[in-house]
Design an enzyme around this catalytic site. Structure first.
Site, PDB file in Angstrom:
ATOM      1  N   ASP A 191      15.536  56.260   9.260  1.00 58.93           N
ATOM      2  CA  ASP A 191      14.847  57.534   9.496  1.00 58.93           C
ATOM      3  C   ASP A 191      15.433  58.306  10.675  1.00 58.93           C
ATOM      4  O   ASP A 191      15.476  59.539  10.659  1.00 58.93           O
ATOM      5  CB  ASP A 191      13.353  57.290   9.709  1.00 58.93           C
ATOM      6  CG  ASP A 191      12.656  56.785   8.461  1.00 58.93           C
ATOM      7  OD1 ASP A 191      13.197  57.022   7.356  1.00 58.93           O
ATOM      8  OD2 ASP A 191      11.596  56.151   8.582  1.00 58.93           O
ATOM      9  N   LYS A 193       7.089  44.362   1.437  1.00 60.62           N
ATOM     10  CA  LYS A 193       5.800  43.903   1.974  1.00 60.62           C
ATOM     11  C   LYS A 193       5.440  44.787   3.170  1.00 60.62           C
ATOM     12  O   LYS A 193       6.018  44.664   4.241  1.00 60.62           O
ATOM     13  CB  LYS A 193       5.837  42.443   2.406  1.00 60.62           C
ATOM     14  CG  LYS A 193       4.484  41.972   2.922  1.00 60.62           C
ATOM     15  CD  LYS A 193       4.515  40.529   3.389  1.00 60.62           C
ATOM     16  CE  LYS A 193       3.129  40.084   3.841  1.00 60.62           C
ATOM     17  NZ  LYS A 193       2.643  40.773   5.038  1.00 60.62           N
ATOM     18  N   SER A 238       8.948  42.966   5.529  1.00 63.41           N
ATOM     19  CA  SER A 238       7.976  43.168   6.589  1.00 63.41           C
ATOM     20  C   SER A 238       8.602  43.698   7.875  1.00 63.41           C
ATOM     21  O   SER A 238       9.001  44.840   7.934  1.00 63.41           O
ATOM     22  CB  SER A 238       7.229  41.851   6.816  1.00 63.41           C
ATOM     23  OG  SER A 238       5.920  42.100   7.246  1.00 63.41           O
TER      24      SER A 238
END
Length: 691
Positions: free
Chosen positions: A486, A500, A475
């Protein structure tokens, strides 16, 4: 309606749904009617309709309540009562089949005949099983015969007759008795323990009230939609609030009931279980004892709320747990874990730091390790305007400043076992390592997309960075790790994370049917999904490290293992500027990593454990012959002993006050962290060379 949903949204992300933890206590003064037939209340029927309406209209997944979903709900409910197919017989199932494609219509109409008919039949079958157990446990088993036991029957055909169930139960009980026999327990004690185990379980089932049956059925519906959507009965929701506040005194773990075993669902950072470093997610608790010498109480088959009552206690007192490890088969011995009960406080979950020294290419690298067990924020102190309120980002900022004074060469963010927490903190923590830009995208059930950006336009440190994750990182952890990856800001190391990528909303059902007569409970419903700045969802896929460590297969673990988990998908990318590109360094880093672990004793043990796990997973039958089982145990113990002897040969000892004491050895104590340090050191070297 939409405003009500938004008003009660909880942006608090965690790795699991909280398991049922009702507070009903066994009351021996209450007479139990063995043959009492339970029927739904008027409130059950009304709440059924409210829950069904909310799920069909506001769940992120656009639900088509039809015959197909009805069939899944049917199977879920049967599994919730008899997952292993050891109570019902095929004629029972054939009788229930008439409901299979009617439940969609019944839910809309508030018709609860199916779950109550099934449960009342279950009570009858349970009564029959207990009678058989009382009979068979009068005489000790013959452990010299050659026969085998199949513990997992969830995919086996339903048996036709009760006499066939008798044989299944004979072997099941013999297996349990043989385990105790190999631990040198006397038959009289074994017979009483196993008989009492199922008598107690029967008593618990007899004490089920209408609300308990209703909750099981509503969760059969909820879990058919997604694994993080849950219905909480009024009493369960009270205990949910206690769990969320972490104000209780216990062992610091969320529990769930799985196949009759009380199983660790989540280790709460800062609690006794986490501090012990000897209790892990998916470990099974089979016994509980009080103090140093209290008798171990067998809890297999107990109702979860009763187990919780046994484990909780006064602060400072000891509880001893008999643990069957997550990767252990049912023929393996248990281990004892001693814990001192304590109250979990926010500061004990706080980020912490240390320095490790790594020697690579003839140079010593000082690396600052930031251990972040959860993404926390003291909302109450913040609301009151306390200038010193605690949060992950604030604490990490201070720790980075302290580590920089020690002239560290780079940072390792340790997110292992971090199941999530505050979304706000995941975003702000990312901002310490990037100058500015988006961090995460949140898409709601209406298709609207919100982009959360770094609120701080400064970069707090530009030193080389590695983010260390494992399969329990979930999460909010995945949001942070994904953003760092990224942007090319740091290297992700470890295991593929949990996956999740959803947001839940907790709704008080009394808002929809105000009544002074009864509390109606709460519904936790999935309303949004997370997406990385590249547009890729973290749902099911998680974050995949650039440098992956050996790991057990994911087919039985993580979000992807849940049949009803929302799918991975992708949306449009955001506008962001990469901090750097680490791809050119990867071939060299991976080659050096591979060479190191081939000569690392602890990594070779890890590879052996993974192979053992794969082998044990394929094992479907267990011998009930004493000599064979004893030999298997001795081989396992010999393997453990051999490892310890090999470790001792490689460890350094120092003399401390005339005693020989083991010197702290990162290679043995945390070999994965040490290897992460080597990888980061290699990255630092690579980046300096290419500059």
């Amino acid at each position: 309606m939409k405003q009500i949903l938004l008003a009660v949204i909880i942006i608090f992300i965690s790795i699991t749904s909280f398991a049922q933890t009702t507070e009903h206590k066994n009351d021996n003064s209450v007479a139990i009617d063995t043959f009492k037939v339970l029927v739904p209340t008027k409130f059950n029927s009304r709440v059924d309709q409210i829950v069904t309406t909310l799920l069909t209209k506001y769940h992120y997944k656009k639900i088509d309540l039809n015959d197909s979903l009805s069939s899944i709900i049917f199977d879920n409910y049967i599994k919730s009562l008899d997952y292993n197919r050891v109570y019902f017989i095929k004629p029972d199932i054939n009788n229930f089949e008439r409901y299979r494609h009617l439940l969609d219509d019944y839910l809309l109409a508030g018709n609860l005949s199916f779950p109550f008919e099934v449960f009342n039949t279950y009570k009858t079958r349970m009564y029959s099983r207990v009678n058989y157990i009382n009979k068979i446990m009068q005489q000790e088993f013959d452990y010299s015969t050659n026969e085998s036991f199949t513990p997992m029957r969830d995919e086996a055909p339903w048996v036709e007759k009760e006499s066939e169930l008798d044989e299944i139960w004979r072997k099941r009980l013999k297996n349990d008795a043989l385990n105790k026999h190999l631990q040198k327990e006397e038959w009289e004690k074994t017979s009483k323990t196993l008989t009492d185990r199922y008598k107690r379980f029967h008593k618990v089932i007899l004490q089920y009230k209408e609300e308990d049956v209703f909750q099981l059925y509503m969760n059969a519906l909820a879990n058919a939609i997604d694994p993080h959507t849950s219905y909480f009965s009024p009493i369960t929701s009270e205990n949910f609030n206690i769990s969320m506040s972490l104000s209780f005194e216990g062992i610091g773990a969320s529990l769930m009931l799985k196949d009759d075993y009380t199983t660790i669902a989540k280790i709460i950072p800062g609690g006794p279980a986490a501090k012990s470093e000897n209790l892990f997610e998916n470990d099974r608790i089979v016994g509980v004892a009080q103090g140093e010498d209290g008798e171990v109480v067998d809890i297999v088959g107990w109702r979860l709320d009763d187990v919780i009552q046994l484990i909780r206690g006064k602060k400072g007192t000891m509880v001893r747990l008999s643990i069957l490890r997550a990767d252990a088969t049912l023929d393996m011995p248990t281990e004892e874990v001693k814990l001192i009960r304590d109250k979990i406080k926010l500061e004990e979950q706080a980020a912490s730091s240390k320095i490790i020294k790594i020697e690579e290419d003839g140079k010593i690298f000082k690396l600052g390790v930031l251990d972040i067990p959860t993404f926390y924020i003291d909302f109450e102190a913040q609301r009151k305007g306390d200038p010193d309120y605690k949060s992950t980002t604030r604490d990490v900022r201070k720790l980075i400043k302290e580590l920089n004074k020690e002239n560290v060469d780079g940072f390792i963010i340790d997110l292992r076992n971090n199941g999530g927490g505050s979304l706000q903190e995941a975003v702000e923590l990312t901002g310490l390592f990037i100058k500015d830009g988006p961090v995460v995208q949140v898409k709601n059930s209406n298709g609207n997309i919100q982009v959360d950006e770094d609120p701080d336009k400064e970069i707090y440190t530009d030193k080389p960075l590695a983010v260390f994750i494992n399969r329990y990182s979930a999460s909010a952890s995945e949001i942070f790790a994904g953003a760092i990856q990224d942007y090319g800001r740091g290297l992700i190391v470890g295991e593929q994370s949990f996956g999740k990528g959803t947001v839940q909303n907790l709704i008080d059902l009394n808002r929809f049917m105000p009544t002074k007569e009864s509390e109606l409970g709460k519904l936790k419903i999935t309303i949004a999904k997370f997406y990385r700045i590249t547009g890729s969802s973290t749902q099911k896929l998680g974050v995949i490290p650039e440098v992956e460590f050996p790991s057990i297969p994911r087919d039985k673990f993580g979000e992807a293992s849940e049949p009803s988990a929302l799918k991975w998908d992708q949306i449009r990318t955001t506008n962001f500027k990469k901090y750097g590109d680490l791809k050119n360094h990867l071939p060299s880093l991976l080659r050096k990593h591979k060479n190191r672990i081939e000569n690392n004793l602890e990594f070779q043990y890890l590879l052996e454990d993974i192979q053992d796990y794969k082998t044990n997973k394929e094992k479907t039958q267990y011998s009930l012959n004493k000599d064979i089982r004893k030999k298997e145990r001795e081989e396992n113990e010999a393997k453990k002993s051999e490892r310890e002897n090999e470790r001792v040969k490689k460890e350094n000892f120092v003399v401390q006050e005339k005693d020989e004491v083991k010197k702290e050895n990162l290679r043995v104590d945390d070999p994965l962290l040490e290897e992460t340090g080597f990888i980061l050191a290699d990255l630092i070297i690579e980046q300096k060379v290419k500059k």
